[in-house]
Design a protein around this motif. Structure first.
Motif, PDB file in Angstrom:
ATOM      1  N   ASP A   1      50.199  43.343  41.720  1.00 55.15           N
ATOM      2  CA  ASP A   1      49.398  43.899  42.807  1.00 55.15           C
ATOM      3  C   ASP A   1      47.938  43.456  42.760  1.00 55.15           C
ATOM      4  O   ASP A   1      47.289  43.334  43.806  1.00 55.15           O
ATOM      5  N   ARG A   2      47.418  43.214  41.568  1.00 52.10           N
ATOM      6  CA  ARG A   2      46.028  42.748  41.487  1.00 52.10           C
ATOM      7  C   ARG A   2      45.913  41.334  42.059  1.00 52.10           C
ATOM      8  O   ARG A   2      44.993  41.039  42.826  1.00 52.10           O
TER       9      ARG A   2
ATOM     10  N   SER B   1      44.472  37.703  46.512  1.00 56.89           N
ATOM     11  CA  SER B   1      44.933  36.698  47.465  1.00 56.89           C
ATOM     12  C   SER B   1      44.781  37.189  48.906  1.00 56.89           C
ATOM     13  O   SER B   1      44.363  36.430  49.791  1.00 56.89           O
ATOM     14  N   TYR B   2      45.097  38.462  49.123  1.00 59.49           N
ATOM     15  CA  TYR B   2      45.016  39.022  50.476  1.00 59.49           C
ATOM     16  C   TYR B   2      43.566  39.021  50.971  1.00 59.49           C
ATOM     17  O   TYR B   2      43.287  38.659  52.120  1.00 59.49           O
TER      18      TYR B   2
ATOM     19  N   ASP C   1      46.745  50.172  44.301  1.00 57.62           N
ATOM     20  CA  ASP C   1      45.962  51.158  43.554  1.00 57.62           C
ATOM     21  C   ASP C   1      44.479  51.076  43.934  1.00 57.62           C
ATOM     22  O   ASP C   1      43.916  49.983  44.053  1.00 57.62           O
ATOM     23  N   SER C   2      43.864  52.240  44.113  1.00 53.31           N
ATOM     24  CA  SER C   2      42.464  52.295  44.572  1.00 53.31           C
ATOM     25  C   SER C   2      41.521  51.601  43.600  1.00 53.31           C
ATOM     26  O   SER C   2      40.506  51.014  44.005  1.00 53.31           O
ATOM     27  N   ASN C   3      41.816  51.653  42.294  1.00 50.71           N
ATOM     28  CA  ASN C   3      40.968  50.983  41.308  1.00 50.71           C
ATOM     29  C   ASN C   3      41.021  49.467  41.463  1.00 50.71           C
ATOM     30  O   ASN C   3      40.005  48.776  41.312  1.00 50.71           O
ATOM     31  N   ILE C   4      42.216  48.966  41.772  1.00 44.90           N
ATOM     32  CA  ILE C   4      42.365  47.525  42.002  1.00 44.90           C
ATOM     33  C   ILE C   4      41.574  47.122  43.248  1.00 44.90           C
ATOM     34  O   ILE C   4      40.843  46.120  43.245  1.00 44.90           O
TER      35      ILE C   4
ATOM     36  N   ASP D   1      37.868  47.076  42.576  1.00 45.91           N
ATOM     37  CA  ASP D   1      37.476  45.919  41.763  1.00 45.91           C
ATOM     38  C   ASP D   1      37.456  44.637  42.593  1.00 45.91           C
ATOM     39  O   ASP D   1      36.492  43.872  42.550  1.00 45.91           O
ATOM     40  N   GLU D   2      38.521  44.409  43.340  1.00 45.97           N
ATOM     41  CA  GLU D   2      38.709  43.109  43.980  1.00 45.97           C
ATOM     42  C   GLU D   2      37.923  42.945  45.279  1.00 45.97           C
ATOM     43  O   GLU D   2      37.625  41.813  45.675  1.00 45.97           O
TER      44      GLU D   2
END
Length: 251
Positions: free
Chosen positions: A106-107, A112-113, A138-141, A144-145
């Motif tokens: 998912d990260r 990529s998205y 995930d909200s943390n991901i 971060d991204e």
């Protein structure tokens, strides 16, 4: 049941012909796991285990094919497999195997998205964040991204969009045009504070040339039905709705 022939079908599947006239479509993984290539025989007591393991292989390879065609989040992939009505147990096994093998991440999907949206759309960071939340990232991901979409990038994109929107909104001016551009950019997912800060650098005062042009257009259309004070009132109303003011000079 003796195996009399193997015939390759496609995508790692073989039609296994038996001496009782039946044919089983088995994945290569299943054939290898149950040593069918060497034994050339399937025992009745093993048939259920073979079919269950073959279903497990099917779910895995269908899932793998889905993410080969397009990068997907874990939630998206699970939803696709559920629509195919595979048993939950086998969906879980396929997902876990893909996660372990590194095919599903998912990260990496979020990164990529975000990059893809930045290249192919005018969407701002808040719109992209919402899309990722909808895909159950995930909200943390996400937090971060989304930093990939820097404030400098927002400023550059907002400026370009403002210039473009001023050019295409030929009949609006003043506060109406400014508000419309703000709403459009907010809808695209840009930060309200940054939008306002940049909009304040642009001149949205009354455009006399535009106002005169719109006045003449309204006059030609409305004078067919109205005259005098009523005509004047309706023209002013029409200009006001476009954020314009114009007083016709007395000749």
């Amino acid at each position: 049941m003796k195996i009399i022939k193997y015939r390759k079908k496609n995508k790692g599947i073989y039609n296994v012909e038996l001496d009782n006239g039946k044919t089983l479509a088995l994945y290569e993984d299943t054939i290898l796991k149950f040593n069918l290539l060497l034994s050339k025989e399937i025992f009745e007591k093993d048939l259920n285990s073979i079919n269950l393991y073959n279903l497990e292989c099917e779910v895995y390879y269908v899932a793998l094919n889905c993410i080969k065609n397009r990068f997907r989040s874990e939630f998206e992939l699970r939803s696709l497999l559920e629509k195919k009505e595979y048993p939950e147990e086998y969906i879980d096994k396929a997902i876990n195997r893909l996660l372990k093998d590194g095919y599903l991440n998912d990260r990496e999907f979020a990164r990529s998205y975000i990059n893809n949206q930045m290249v192919t759309t005018n969407h701002g960071p808040h719109r992209i964040e919402k899309d990722l939340f909808d895909k159950k990232i995930d909200s943390n991901i996400i937090s971060d991204e989304i930093s990939l979409f820097s404030e400098e990038e927002q400023i550059d994109r907002i400026n370009k969009l403002i210039v473009k929107k001023i050019k295409i909104n030929h009949s609006r001016g003043g506060s109406v045009l400014k508000q419309k551009i703000f709403n459009d950019l907010k809808l695209l997912g840009y930060d309200s504070y940054i939008i306002n800060k940049i909009l304040n650098n642009y001149d949205f005062s009354n455009d006399d040339e535009l106002a005169e042009r719109e006045y003449n257009k309204l006059y030609r259309r409305l004078s067919r039905k109205y005259s005098g004070d009523e005509l004047d009132r309706r023209i002013k109303q029409g200009l006001y709705q476009k954020g314009l003011k114009y007083e016709k000079k007395e000749s």
